[in-house]
Write a protein that holds these residues in place. Structure first.
Motif, mmCIF file in Angstrom:
data_model
loop_
_atom_site.group_PDB
_atom_site.id
_atom_site.type_symbol
_atom_site.label_atom_id
_atom_site.label_comp_id
_atom_site.label_asym_id
_atom_site.label_seq_id
_atom_site.Cartn_x
_atom_site.Cartn_y
_atom_site.Cartn_z
ATOM 1 N N LYS A 126 0.867 -1.182 0.000
ATOM 2 C CA LYS A 126 0.000 0.000 0.000
ATOM 3 C C LYS A 126 0.897 1.222 0.000
ATOM 4 C CE LYS A 126 -0.342 0.101 5.047
ATOM 5 N NZ LYS A 126 -1.220 -0.001 6.194
ATOM 6 N N ASP A 127 0.312 2.360 -0.244
ATOM 7 C CA ASP A 127 1.068 3.609 -0.224
ATOM 8 C C ASP A 127 0.886 4.292 1.125
ATOM 9 O OD1 ASP A 127 1.993 3.307 -2.797
ATOM 10 O OD2 ASP A 127 0.337 4.429 -3.694
ATOM 11 N N CYS A 128 1.983 4.836 1.636
ATOM 12 C CA CYS A 128 1.913 5.618 2.875
ATOM 13 C C CYS A 128 1.110 6.887 2.576
ATOM 14 C CB CYS A 128 3.324 5.970 3.357
ATOM 15 S SG CYS A 128 3.328 7.129 4.742
ATOM 16 N N PRO A 129 0.091 7.200 3.372
ATOM 17 C CA PRO A 129 -0.723 8.393 3.092
ATOM 18 C C PRO A 129 0.041 9.706 3.319
ATOM 19 C CG PRO A 129 -1.427 7.353 5.120
ATOM 20 C CD PRO A 129 -0.399 6.461 4.515
ATOM 21 N N PHE A 130 1.180 9.647 3.989
ATOM 22 C CA PHE A 130 1.934 10.859 4.289
ATOM 23 C C PHE A 130 3.009 11.159 3.258
ATOM 24 C CE2 PHE A 130 0.335 9.106 8.266
ATOM 25 C CZ PHE A 130 -0.446 10.163 8.712
ATOM 26 N N CYS A 131 3.789 10.123 2.882
ATOM 27 C CA CYS A 131 4.897 10.370 1.940
ATOM 28 C C CYS A 131 4.730 9.645 0.608
ATOM 29 C CB CYS A 131 6.224 9.992 2.581
ATOM 30 S SG CYS A 131 6.424 8.208 2.851
ATOM 31 N N LEU A 132 3.675 8.837 0.475
ATOM 32 C CA LEU A 132 3.338 8.084 -0.743
ATOM 33 C C LEU A 132 4.377 7.024 -1.128
ATOM 34 C CD1 LEU A 132 1.809 10.943 -2.890
ATOM 35 C CD2 LEU A 132 0.635 9.309 -1.417
ATOM 36 N N THR A 133 5.179 6.579 -0.174
ATOM 37 C CA THR A 133 6.126 5.486 -0.410
ATOM 38 C C THR A 133 5.359 4.173 -0.371
ATOM 39 O OG1 THR A 133 7.869 6.732 0.679
ATOM 40 C CG2 THR A 133 8.219 4.359 0.465
ATOM 41 N N GLU A 134 5.738 3.234 -1.256
ATOM 42 C CA GLU A 134 5.104 1.917 -1.259
ATOM 43 C C GLU A 134 5.645 1.124 -0.075
ATOM 44 O OE1 GLU A 134 5.396 -1.740 -4.186
ATOM 45 O OE2 GLU A 134 4.394 -0.037 -5.130
ATOM 46 N N ILE A 135 4.735 0.600 0.740
ATOM 47 C CA ILE A 135 5.124 -0.134 1.954
ATOM 48 C C ILE A 135 4.294 -1.400 2.067
ATOM 49 C CG2 ILE A 135 5.893 1.908 3.225
ATOM 50 C CD1 ILE A 135 3.160 1.955 4.584
ATOM 51 N N PRO A 136 4.726 -2.365 2.852
ATOM 52 C CA PRO A 136 3.942 -3.593 3.028
ATOM 53 C C PRO A 136 2.555 -3.292 3.598
ATOM 54 C CG PRO A 136 6.157 -3.883 3.892
ATOM 55 C CD PRO A 136 6.005 -2.436 3.550
ATOM 56 N N GLU A 137 1.588 -4.077 3.206
ATOM 57 C CA GLU A 137 0.196 -3.903 3.623
ATOM 58 C C GLU A 137 0.054 -3.940 5.145
ATOM 59 O OE1 GLU A 137 -3.736 -3.147 3.099
ATOM 60 O OE2 GLU A 137 -2.446 -3.497 1.371
ATOM 61 N N ALA A 138 0.796 -4.778 5.817
ATOM 62 C CA ALA A 138 0.663 -4.949 7.264
ATOM 63 C C ALA A 138 1.458 -3.929 8.077
ATOM 64 C CB ALA A 138 1.101 -6.357 7.654
ATOM 65 N N ALA A 139 2.167 -3.023 7.419
ATOM 66 C CA ALA A 139 3.006 -2.063 8.146
ATOM 67 C C ALA A 139 2.139 -1.126 8.995
ATOM 68 C CB ALA A 139 3.840 -1.250 7.183
ATOM 69 N N VAL A 140 2.607 -0.841 10.204
ATOM 70 C CA VAL A 140 1.923 0.114 11.080
ATOM 71 C C VAL A 140 2.708 1.409 11.194
ATOM 72 C CG1 VAL A 140 0.666 -1.628 12.396
ATOM 73 C CG2 VAL A 140 2.952 -0.928 13.124
ATOM 74 N N ARG A 141 3.940 1.392 10.643
ATOM 75 C CA ARG A 141 4.770 2.587 10.652
ATOM 76 C C ARG A 141 5.544 2.636 9.341
ATOM 77 N NH1 ARG A 141 8.456 4.654 15.691
ATOM 78 N NH2 ARG A 141 8.803 6.711 14.829
ATOM 79 N N CYS A 142 5.594 3.779 8.706
ATOM 80 C CA CYS A 142 6.275 3.938 7.419
ATOM 81 C C CYS A 142 7.786 3.951 7.647
ATOM 82 C CB CYS A 142 5.836 5.235 6.747
ATOM 83 S SG CYS A 142 6.679 5.527 5.164
ATOM 84 N N PRO A 143 8.529 3.120 6.928
ATOM 85 C CA PRO A 143 9.981 3.104 7.093
ATOM 86 C C PRO A 143 10.659 4.350 6.508
ATOM 87 C CG PRO A 143 9.323 1.531 5.420
ATOM 88 C CD PRO A 143 8.068 2.086 6.007
ATOM 89 N N SER A 144 9.977 5.065 5.625
ATOM 90 C CA SER A 144 10.575 6.250 5.018
ATOM 91 C C SER A 144 10.383 7.503 5.862
ATOM 92 C CB SER A 144 9.988 6.484 3.629
ATOM 93 O OG SER A 144 10.310 5.410 2.788
ATOM 94 N N CYS A 145 9.119 7.781 6.235
ATOM 95 C CA CYS A 145 8.849 9.018 6.963
ATOM 96 C C CYS A 145 8.567 8.779 8.451
ATOM 97 C CB CYS A 145 7.682 9.773 6.327
ATOM 98 S SG CYS A 145 6.084 8.968 6.508
ATOM 99 N N THR A 146 8.572 7.549 8.856
ATOM 100 C CA THR A 146 8.361 7.088 10.241
ATOM 101 C C THR A 146 6.992 7.474 10.809
ATOM 102 O OG1 THR A 146 9.384 9.010 11.309
ATOM 103 C CG2 THR A 146 10.843 7.159 10.706
ATOM 104 N N SER A 147 6.042 7.792 9.957
ATOM 105 C CA SER A 147 4.695 8.121 10.432
ATOM 106 C C SER A 147 3.982 6.848 10.873
ATOM 107 C CB SER A 147 3.882 8.775 9.320
ATOM 108 O OG SER A 147 4.489 9.968 8.902
ATOM 109 N N TYR A 148 3.166 6.988 11.912
ATOM 110 C CA TYR A 148 2.314 5.878 12.327
ATOM 111 C C TYR A 148 1.111 5.836 11.397
ATOM 112 C CZ TYR A 148 4.993 5.161 16.554
ATOM 113 O OH TYR A 148 6.006 4.866 17.427
ATOM 114 N N LEU A 149 0.769 4.611 10.967
ATOM 115 C CA LEU A 149 -0.312 4.431 10.003
ATOM 116 C C LEU A 149 -1.524 3.846 10.688
ATOM 117 C CD1 LEU A 149 1.918 2.780 7.277
ATOM 118 C CD2 LEU A 149 1.305 5.193 7.435
#
Length: 156
Positions: A126-149
């Motif tokens: 899925k895409d991080c809603p904050f930085c639009l980086t593609e991240i795993p579907e199950a991620a709860v935190r973006c590895p790029s911008c460190t935002s909580y999802l």
């Protein structure tokens, strides 16, 4: 000693083993194609051509007459063996056609497999809603911008 060490290193490479397997399979495949041409395809073709055996077709370059190619060869006569050439051309065409079919099927299966993998990859990201980086579907935190999802549990 360095020679044997380098030789051992060379032999243990995967390419050498792959080549050896390819040569062995090629030899076995050649025997199958030879049998297919000589034992299955050429007799009906010869029958259609009024019993002509391609392997017996030749042009005698000597002034003496021979009843068969074998007789001419035994006597050491110069001959042009165009029937054997025709057999070899037919054998080549069969090998080329067989390899074409094998490569085509392999390519089609690879394309299908790749499209299935791409579909799976699309489904599990899925895409991080904050930085639009593609991240795993199950991620709860973006590895790029460190935002909580938001997770599915947070939304409900």
């Amino acid at each position: 000693m360095r020679f044997f060490h380098d030789f051992k290193k060379f032999i243990n490479k995967g390419n050498v083993i792959d080549l050896a397997v390819g040569v062995a399979l090629g030899t076995a495949f050649n025997n199958i194609v030879t049998s297919l041409v000589n034992d299955i395809l050429m007799p009906p073709i010869g029958k259609i051509l009024n019993g002509v055996d391609f392997s017996e077709l030749y042009i005698n370059l000597s002034s003496q007459h021979y009843a068969s190619l074998k007789e001419a060869k035994n006597d050491g006569a110069a001959t042009i063996n165009y029937g054997l050439f025709l057999n070899n051309v037919l054998r080549f065409l069969i090998v080329a056609l067989s390899l074409y079919v094998v490569v085509r099927v392999y390519t089609r299966l690879s394309e299908i497999r790749e499209s299935e993998v791409e579909k799976k990859e699309e489904a599990v990201t899925k895409d991080c809603p904050f930085c639009l980086t593609e991240i795993p579907e199950a991620a709860v935190r973006c590895p790029s911008c460190t935002s909580y999802l938001e997770t599915a549990e947070d939304v409900t």
